[in-house]
Design a protein around this motif. Structure first.
Motif, mmCIF file in Angstrom:
data_model
loop_
_atom_site.group_PDB
_atom_site.id
_atom_site.type_symbol
_atom_site.label_atom_id
_atom_site.label_comp_id
_atom_site.label_asym_id
_atom_site.label_seq_id
_atom_site.Cartn_x
_atom_site.Cartn_y
_atom_site.Cartn_z
ATOM 1 N N PRO A 55 -82.196 36.913 8.199
ATOM 2 C CA PRO A 55 -82.657 37.365 9.519
ATOM 3 C C PRO A 55 -84.020 36.775 9.877
ATOM 4 C CG PRO A 55 -83.019 39.062 7.888
ATOM 5 C CD PRO A 55 -82.253 37.959 7.194
ATOM 6 N N LEU A 56 -84.249 36.606 11.168
ATOM 7 C CA LEU A 56 -85.548 36.121 11.641
ATOM 8 C C LEU A 56 -86.539 37.260 11.807
ATOM 9 C CD1 LEU A 56 -84.462 33.614 14.409
ATOM 10 C CD2 LEU A 56 -85.291 33.112 12.118
ATOM 11 N N ASN A 57 -86.034 38.447 12.117
ATOM 12 C CA ASN A 57 -86.904 39.590 12.398
ATOM 13 C C ASN A 57 -86.482 40.784 11.557
ATOM 14 O OD1 ASN A 57 -86.301 38.113 15.157
ATOM 15 N ND2 ASN A 57 -88.410 38.802 15.188
ATOM 16 N N ILE A 58 -87.464 41.674 11.378
ATOM 17 C CA ILE A 58 -87.188 42.938 10.708
ATOM 18 C C ILE A 58 -87.879 44.042 11.511
ATOM 19 C CG2 ILE A 58 -89.178 42.772 9.150
ATOM 20 C CD1 ILE A 58 -87.323 44.076 6.981
ATOM 21 N N PHE A 59 -87.230 45.166 11.581
ATOM 22 C CA PHE A 59 -87.752 46.339 12.287
ATOM 23 C C PHE A 59 -88.005 47.411 11.241
ATOM 24 C CE2 PHE A 59 -85.282 43.765 15.054
ATOM 25 C CZ PHE A 59 -85.929 43.804 16.268
ATOM 26 N N VAL A 60 -89.276 47.733 10.993
ATOM 27 C CA VAL A 60 -89.669 48.633 9.914
ATOM 28 C C VAL A 60 -90.340 49.869 10.506
ATOM 29 C CG1 VAL A 60 -91.025 48.866 7.785
ATOM 30 C CG2 VAL A 60 -90.073 46.643 8.416
ATOM 31 N N GLU A 61 -89.898 51.021 10.042
ATOM 32 C CA GLU A 61 -90.500 52.273 10.497
ATOM 33 C C GLU A 61 -92.003 52.256 10.202
ATOM 34 O OE1 GLU A 61 -87.825 55.911 10.374
ATOM 35 O OE2 GLU A 61 -89.328 56.364 8.840
ATOM 36 N N GLY A 62 -92.805 52.583 11.217
ATOM 37 C CA GLY A 62 -94.253 52.614 11.069
ATOM 38 C C GLY A 62 -94.944 51.290 11.340
ATOM 39 N N GLN A 63 -94.176 50.234 11.657
ATOM 40 C CA GLN A 63 -94.725 48.905 11.912
ATOM 41 C C GLN A 63 -94.421 48.476 13.351
ATOM 42 O OE1 GLN A 63 -96.580 47.211 9.584
ATOM 43 N NE2 GLN A 63 -96.366 49.084 8.410
ATOM 44 N N PRO A 64 -95.077 47.411 13.858
ATOM 45 C CA PRO A 64 -94.762 46.906 15.202
ATOM 46 C C PRO A 64 -93.314 46.410 15.304
ATOM 47 C CG PRO A 64 -96.883 46.065 14.483
ATOM 48 C CD PRO A 64 -96.251 46.744 13.297
ATOM 49 N N ILE A 65 -92.827 46.301 16.518
ATOM 50 C CA ILE A 65 -91.438 45.904 16.788
ATOM 51 C C ILE A 65 -91.207 44.427 16.479
ATOM 52 C CG2 ILE A 65 -89.754 45.610 18.671
ATOM 53 C CD1 ILE A 65 -91.109 48.015 20.017
ATOM 54 N N GLY A 66 -90.080 44.116 15.830
ATOM 55 C CA GLY A 66 -89.578 42.751 15.688
ATOM 56 C C GLY A 66 -90.419 41.775 14.907
ATOM 57 N N LEU A 67 -91.015 42.185 13.797
ATOM 58 C CA LEU A 67 -91.866 41.304 12.998
ATOM 59 C C LEU A 67 -91.067 40.135 12.424
ATOM 60 C CD1 LEU A 67 -93.815 44.099 11.129
ATOM 61 C CD2 LEU A 67 -94.639 42.696 13.022
ATOM 62 N N PHE A 68 -91.715 38.956 12.307
ATOM 63 C CA PHE A 68 -91.073 37.810 11.678
ATOM 64 C C PHE A 68 -90.905 38.091 10.189
ATOM 65 C CE2 PHE A 68 -93.315 35.241 15.110
ATOM 66 C CZ PHE A 68 -92.190 35.191 15.914
ATOM 67 N N TYR A 69 -89.740 37.739 9.647
ATOM 68 C CA TYR A 69 -89.406 38.053 8.270
ATOM 69 C C TYR A 69 -88.865 36.800 7.592
ATOM 70 C CZ TYR A 69 -87.560 40.997 4.481
ATOM 71 O OH TYR A 69 -87.314 41.595 3.274
ATOM 72 N N GLY A 70 -89.445 36.442 6.454
ATOM 73 C CA GLY A 70 -88.985 35.250 5.755
ATOM 74 C C GLY A 70 -89.780 34.992 4.499
ATOM 75 N N TYR A 71 -89.819 33.734 4.098
ATOM 76 C CA TYR A 71 -90.493 33.335 2.862
ATOM 77 C C TYR A 71 -91.895 32.808 3.167
ATOM 78 C CZ TYR A 71 -85.806 33.574 0.898
ATOM 79 O OH TYR A 71 -84.577 34.007 0.509
ATOM 80 N N LYS A 72 -92.875 33.235 2.375
ATOM 81 C CA LYS A 72 -94.233 32.715 2.498
ATOM 82 C C LYS A 72 -94.259 31.319 1.887
ATOM 83 C CE LYS A 72 -98.983 33.293 1.033
ATOM 84 N NZ LYS A 72 -99.907 33.958 0.131
ATOM 85 N N THR A 73 -94.959 30.401 2.540
ATOM 86 C CA THR A 73 -95.076 29.045 2.024
ATOM 87 C C THR A 73 -96.485 28.805 1.493
ATOM 88 O OG1 THR A 73 -95.675 28.173 4.194
ATOM 89 C CG2 THR A 73 -93.333 28.169 3.626
ATOM 90 N N ASP A 74 -96.596 27.812 0.629
ATOM 91 C CA ASP A 74 -97.882 27.484 0.031
ATOM 92 C C ASP A 74 -98.031 25.965 -0.085
ATOM 93 O OD1 ASP A 74 -100.344 27.829 -1.210
ATOM 94 O OD2 ASP A 74 -99.461 28.025 -3.202
ATOM 95 N N GLY A 75 -97.873 25.272 1.034
ATOM 96 C CA GLY A 75 -98.073 23.835 1.052
ATOM 97 C C GLY A 75 -96.812 23.048 0.744
ATOM 98 N N ILE A 76 -97.034 21.812 0.302
ATOM 99 C CA ILE A 76 -95.965 20.866 0.000
ATOM 100 C C ILE A 76 -95.995 20.556 -1.493
ATOM 101 C CG2 ILE A 76 -95.072 18.533 0.477
ATOM 102 C CD1 ILE A 76 -94.965 20.356 2.918
#
Length: 152
Positions: A55-76
């Protein structure tokens, strides 16, 4: 001669108060730098053009609407280095994006996903000015948003 100036600003703050009965409950990372927490949530839609089922977004109780959800990157990944292996794939090689193994199990899996951004604008603004001189009128209008993230 007549001069006019107008402006406005609006701040956006939102929070999901309740997911209801249809939400999932589980452990997830609310930020890449935090410990996982127990939360009630549901997923948004996946990006259809890439064939990806994450999914591109996640809706979490207590958080803002439609947050981006995915993998954190750390460069190349550099020359002579490798990255963490994906469960359904092979190790990433030189030149690929380096992902962060948040749960430290040695591989990239669904449990390594985290909230990576907020698409909601923190504020919107507008500014108008006009200058009238005899029969000549000069006007300019500006508008925009601030404190917003986009998904590339």
């Amino acid at each position: 001669m007549e001069l006019g100036i107008e402006g406005n600003i609006s701040f956006n703050r939102n929070k999901i108060v309740s997911i209801g009965q249809t939400g999932d409950s589980g452990t997830l990372y609310l930020s890449p730098d935090s410990e996982p927490v127990q939360a009630k949530f549901f997923y948004g839609d996946a990006l259809q053009s890439s064939g990806d089922t994450n999914p591109l977004n996640i809706f979490v109780e207590g958080q803002p609407i439609g947050l981006f959800y995915g993998y954190k990157t750390d460069g190349i990944i550099g020359i002579g280095e490798t990255g963490p292996a994906f469960v359904a794939g092979k190790e990433l090689q030189e030149g690929a994006v380096r992902y962060c193994d948040l749960n430290h199990n040695g591989m990239m899996d669904l449990d390594d996903r985290t909230i990576i951004g907020n698409p909601n604008a923190g504020f919107t603004y507008g500014f108008n000015t006009s200058l009238n001189y005899k029969r000549l009128t000069l006007t300019a209008a500006f508008q925009g948003v601030g404190d917003k993230q986009i998904l590339n």
